[in-house]
Design a protein around this motif. Structure first.
Motif, PDB file in Angstrom:
ATOM      1  N   ALA A  46      -1.677  33.860   7.070  1.00 33.72           N
ATOM      2  CA  ALA A  46      -2.895  34.104   7.829  1.00 33.72           C
ATOM      3  C   ALA A  46      -2.603  33.715   9.276  1.00 33.72           C
ATOM      4  CB  ALA A  46      -4.023  33.279   7.252  1.00 33.72           C
ATOM      5  N   ARG A  47      -3.622  33.790  10.142  1.00 27.13           N
ATOM      6  CA  ARG A  47      -3.388  33.411  11.535  1.00 27.13           C
ATOM      7  C   ARG A  47      -4.514  32.524  12.015  1.00 27.13           C
ATOM      8  NH1 ARG A  47      -5.798  37.562  15.361  1.00 27.13           N
ATOM      9  NH2 ARG A  47      -7.173  38.711  14.014  1.00 27.13           N
ATOM     10  N   ILE A  48      -4.189  31.755  13.023  1.00 29.84           N
ATOM     11  CA  ILE A  48      -5.174  30.897  13.648  1.00 29.84           C
ATOM     12  C   ILE A  48      -5.165  31.291  15.130  1.00 29.84           C
ATOM     13  CG2 ILE A  48      -3.668  28.902  14.138  1.00 29.84           C
ATOM     14  CD1 ILE A  48      -5.958  27.206  12.814  1.00 29.84           C
ATOM     15  N   ASN A  49      -6.337  31.515  15.663  1.00 33.30           N
ATOM     16  CA  ASN A  49      -6.426  32.142  16.980  1.00 33.30           C
ATOM     17  C   ASN A  49      -6.414  31.142  18.129  1.00 33.30           C
ATOM     18  OD1 ASN A  49      -6.432  34.652  18.010  1.00 33.30           O
ATOM     19  ND2 ASN A  49      -8.529  35.134  17.423  1.00 33.30           N
ATOM     20  N   ALA A  50      -5.881  31.561  19.230  1.00 35.72           N
ATOM     21  CA  ALA A  50      -5.995  30.798  20.475  1.00 35.72           C
ATOM     22  C   ALA A  50      -6.131  31.828  21.580  1.00 35.72           C
ATOM     23  CB  ALA A  50      -4.783  29.930  20.694  1.00 35.72           C
ATOM     24  N   ASN A  51      -6.788  31.438  22.657  1.00 37.10           N
ATOM     25  CA  ASN A  51      -7.060  32.421  23.695  1.00 37.10           C
ATOM     26  C   ASN A  51      -6.588  31.892  25.040  1.00 37.10           C
ATOM     27  OD1 ASN A  51      -8.398  34.278  25.447  1.00 37.10           O
ATOM     28  ND2 ASN A  51      -9.685  34.788  23.693  1.00 37.10           N
ATOM     29  N   ARG A 110      -3.826  16.713   7.863  1.00 37.03           N
ATOM     30  CA  ARG A 110      -5.063  17.126   8.516  1.00 37.03           C
ATOM     31  C   ARG A 110      -5.672  15.917   9.214  1.00 37.03           C
ATOM     32  NH1 ARG A 110      -3.574  21.369   7.082  1.00 37.03           N
ATOM     33  NH2 ARG A 110      -3.532  21.537   9.320  1.00 37.03           N
ATOM     34  N   ILE A 153      -1.235  22.483  15.361  1.00 38.51           N
ATOM     35  CA  ILE A 153      -2.010  23.312  14.417  1.00 38.51           C
ATOM     36  C   ILE A 153      -3.054  22.470  13.685  1.00 38.51           C
ATOM     37  CG2 ILE A 153      -1.789  24.560  12.194  1.00 38.51           C
ATOM     38  CD1 ILE A 153      -1.170  26.312  14.633  1.00 38.51           C
ATOM     39  N   ASP A 157      -6.898  23.355  13.875  1.00 35.39           N
ATOM     40  CA  ASP A 157      -7.622  23.541  12.611  1.00 35.39           C
ATOM     41  C   ASP A 157      -8.892  22.684  12.583  1.00 35.39           C
ATOM     42  OD1 ASP A 157      -7.878  24.782  10.188  1.00 35.39           O
ATOM     43  OD2 ASP A 157      -6.702  23.316   9.078  1.00 35.39           O
ATOM     44  N   ALA A 158      -8.794  21.465  13.104  1.00 34.20           N
ATOM     45  CA  ALA A 158      -9.973  20.574  13.163  1.00 34.20           C
ATOM     46  C   ALA A 158     -11.015  21.143  14.136  1.00 34.20           C
ATOM     47  CB  ALA A 158      -9.540  19.180  13.592  1.00 34.20           C
ATOM     48  N   TYR A 160     -11.552  24.227  14.763  1.00 38.79           N
ATOM     49  CA  TYR A 160     -12.179  25.410  14.155  1.00 38.79           C
ATOM     50  C   TYR A 160     -13.077  25.062  12.966  1.00 38.79           C
ATOM     51  CZ  TYR A 160      -9.742  28.954  16.906  1.00 38.79           C
ATOM     52  OH  TYR A 160      -9.307  29.750  17.930  1.00 38.79           O
ATOM     53  N   THR A 161     -13.235  23.794  12.656  1.00 40.72           N
ATOM     54  CA  THR A 161     -14.058  23.418  11.484  1.00 40.72           C
ATOM     55  C   THR A 161     -15.530  23.810  11.630  1.00 40.72           C
ATOM     56  OG1 THR A 161     -12.529  21.655  10.974  1.00 40.72           O
ATOM     57  CG2 THR A 161     -14.702  21.483   9.965  1.00 40.72           C
ATOM     58  N   LYS A 163     -18.666  25.935  12.074  1.00 41.56           N
ATOM     59  CA  LYS A 163     -18.860  27.393  11.985  1.00 41.56           C
ATOM     60  C   LYS A 163     -20.314  27.721  12.359  1.00 41.56           C
ATOM     61  CE  LYS A 163     -14.965  28.734   9.654  1.00 41.56           C
ATOM     62  NZ  LYS A 163     -14.205  27.537   9.663  1.00 41.56           N
TER      63      LYS A 163
ATOM     64  N   ASN B  85      -8.840  26.735   8.358  1.00 42.79           N
ATOM     65  CA  ASN B  85      -9.790  27.634   9.040  1.00 42.79           C
ATOM     66  C   ASN B  85      -9.038  28.788   9.685  1.00 42.79           C
ATOM     67  OD1 ASN B  85     -12.172  25.879   8.618  1.00 42.79           O
ATOM     68  ND2 ASN B  85     -10.900  24.466   9.781  1.00 42.79           N
ATOM     69  N   ILE B  87      -7.904  33.174   9.819  1.00 42.92           N
ATOM     70  CA  ILE B  87      -8.418  34.548   9.690  1.00 42.92           C
ATOM     71  C   ILE B  87      -7.272  35.437   9.201  1.00 42.92           C
ATOM     72  CG2 ILE B  87     -10.371  34.494  11.279  1.00 42.92           C
ATOM     73  CD1 ILE B  87      -8.564  35.354  13.515  1.00 42.92           C
ATOM     74  N   PRO B 179      -3.410  38.231  26.130  1.00 45.07           N
ATOM     75  CA  PRO B 179      -4.190  36.989  26.201  1.00 45.07           C
ATOM     76  C   PRO B 179      -4.649  36.468  24.839  1.00 45.07           C
ATOM     77  CG  PRO B 179      -5.533  38.842  26.877  1.00 45.07           C
ATOM     78  CD  PRO B 179      -4.180  39.393  26.590  1.00 45.07           C
ATOM     79  N   VAL B 181      -3.599  35.266  21.700  1.00 45.77           N
ATOM     80  CA  VAL B 181      -2.414  34.779  20.985  1.00 45.77           C
ATOM     81  C   VAL B 181      -2.871  34.171  19.662  1.00 45.77           C
ATOM     82  CG1 VAL B 181      -0.409  33.261  21.120  1.00 45.77           C
ATOM     83  CG2 VAL B 181      -1.304  34.322  23.189  1.00 45.77           C
ATOM     84  N   PHE B 183      -1.456  32.209  16.052  1.00 39.71           N
ATOM     85  CA  PHE B 183      -0.334  31.498  15.435  1.00 39.71           C
ATOM     86  C   PHE B 183      -0.336  31.816  13.946  1.00 39.71           C
ATOM     87  CE2 PHE B 183      -1.545  28.755  19.027  1.00 39.71           C
ATOM     88  CZ  PHE B 183      -0.363  28.814  19.734  1.00 39.71           C
TER      89      PHE B 183
END
Lengths: 185, 194
Positions: A46-51, A110, A153, A157-158, A160-161, A163, B85, B87, B179, B181, B183
């Motif tokens: 899966a992926r975890i987002n960052a901007n 965690r 990470i 992850d913390a 993004y907890t 919601k 958490n 996606i 922009p 990104v 992981f």
């Protein structure tokens, strides 16, 4: 075997009974199952987002009138504590210290205390909490340059907890309350 | 006539042999029960309909989870961290950071040694990676001129890679026009995480 029995066939007339050919049908289904099993992807990736905070197009409004968004800065420096700092522009509103307590989960770890604190902070101070608000609150993560990626990470992850619900068109989805970006200094 | 005298076994007429076993039991219905007559038929029907139902269920499940894009290209040297958490994955350029090497969709795109060995530990732009990502972005725009560029890139980074390298790759991707990104991580089960 499966068939369609309509009766008849008496008095020299041709019977209308039909046999459904089940064996080729089963063969076909088995071939389909084999193909799908061979090509199936059982990956749990899966992926975890960052901007990256890329500036948008210039606005007509003068700079001093533009609303400065409230951001949560998560300082993950050192190995004793985290610092949660609410800022409005460059003005510090509030600073909270959270003990850096690792909880091992398999080969990873965690930070449940940090996650719980971030959640309660967002519930108290988050700006974008309305369902119809298309924007997310901004979190900025600052780490030491030597921090291992696994630790980065765990902190993301913390973050993004918490919601929240977001309505997009006719559908309502559960999305993370924060959008994470990195502090580059 | 010599009707009383039985014929020798060489002169008996040919007859279809009948049941001989327990033929001394006089009562027919008793004999039938004793020899096992009137019992259950030994023929068995294979229940094909439930079997077909079962196969159809499997087919439907597999079709629902079928991915036409194929397997995700994961570098075997990358040890990914896990997260809760998360996606779902999307199709995007894949940047792998393993050891000191950087790969874009499996093609070498520089290394991290210049960042780690630098006298001054600061975030740097990785030129080779920048050029490769920029070329990919331009190719995408040429192929799909009417669609907005999503600007998504996925980073596969090993657990032990220092944050300095991660931030340098992150910034290089942002500068190259990506922009958003993401992981790549392993999916941590909810019950495992509690």
């Amino acid at each position: 075997m499966a068939g369609i029995d309509t009766g008849g066939g008496h008095g020299g007339k041709r019977a209308l009974n039909q046999e459904v050919p089940l064996i080729p049908f089963i063969d076909f289904l088995l071939c389909l199952v084999m193909f799908l099993l061979v090509t199936a992807v059982w990956s749990q990736m899966a992926r975890i987002n960052a901007n990256a905070q890329v500036p948008g197009p210039p606005q007509d409004e003068p700079l001093e009138k533009q609303e400065k968004p409230k951001t949560l800065h998560v300082e993950a420096r050192g190995d004793r504590k985290f610092q949660l700092i609410w800022k409005e522009g460059s003005t510090v509103i509030n600073t909270i210290d959270v003990e850096r307590k690792k909880v091992n989960v398999g080969n990873d770890y965690r930070y449940p205390d940090l996650a719980a604190k971030i959640k309660s902070e967002w519930e108290a101070n988050g700006t974008h909490r309305n369902k119809t608000d298309p924007k997310l609150d901004q979190a900025v993560l600052s780490t030491d340059n030597s921090t291992p990626f696994a630790d980065v990470i765990a902190v993301i992850d913390a973050i993004y907890t918490p919601k929240r619900e977001m309505t997009m068109g006719n559908t309502t989805e559960l999305v993370p309350a924060f959008n994470v970006s990195f502090s580059m200094n | 006539m010599s009707g009383d005298k039985p014929l020798s076994r060489f002169h008996q007429p040919i007859a279809v042999p009948g049941r001989r076993l327990l033929h001394h039991i006089k009562l027919g219905f008793v004999r039938k029960k004793v020899v096992g007559g009137g019992g259950r038929s030994l023929n068995q029907e294979v229940p094909l309909i439930p079997f077909i139902d079962f196969l159809l269920c499997i087919v439907l499940f597999l079709l629902a989870s079928f991915s036409a894009t194929g397997e995700l290209p994961l570098d075997k040297n990358v040890k990914l961290p896990n997260a809760e958490n998360v996606i779902d994955m999307v199709e995007a350029p894949m940047v792998a950071v393993t050891g000191t090497q950087i790969l874009v969709d499996g093609v070498p795109a520089g290394n991290t040694r210049q960042i780690e060995d630098a006298h001054e530990k600061r975030i740097q732009r990785i030129d080779e990676l920048f050029q490769m990502l920029k070329a990919k972005r331009e190719l995408w725009r040429t192929l799909k001129p009417d669609k907005p560029f999503p600007g998504v890139v996925i980073l596969q980074v090993s657990k032990e890679v220092p944050a300095l390298v991660v931030k340098s790759v992150f910034q290089t991707a942002a500068l190259a026009g990506y922009p958003n990104v993401s992981f790549m991580v392993g999916r941590l089960g909810e019950e495992e995480g509690k």
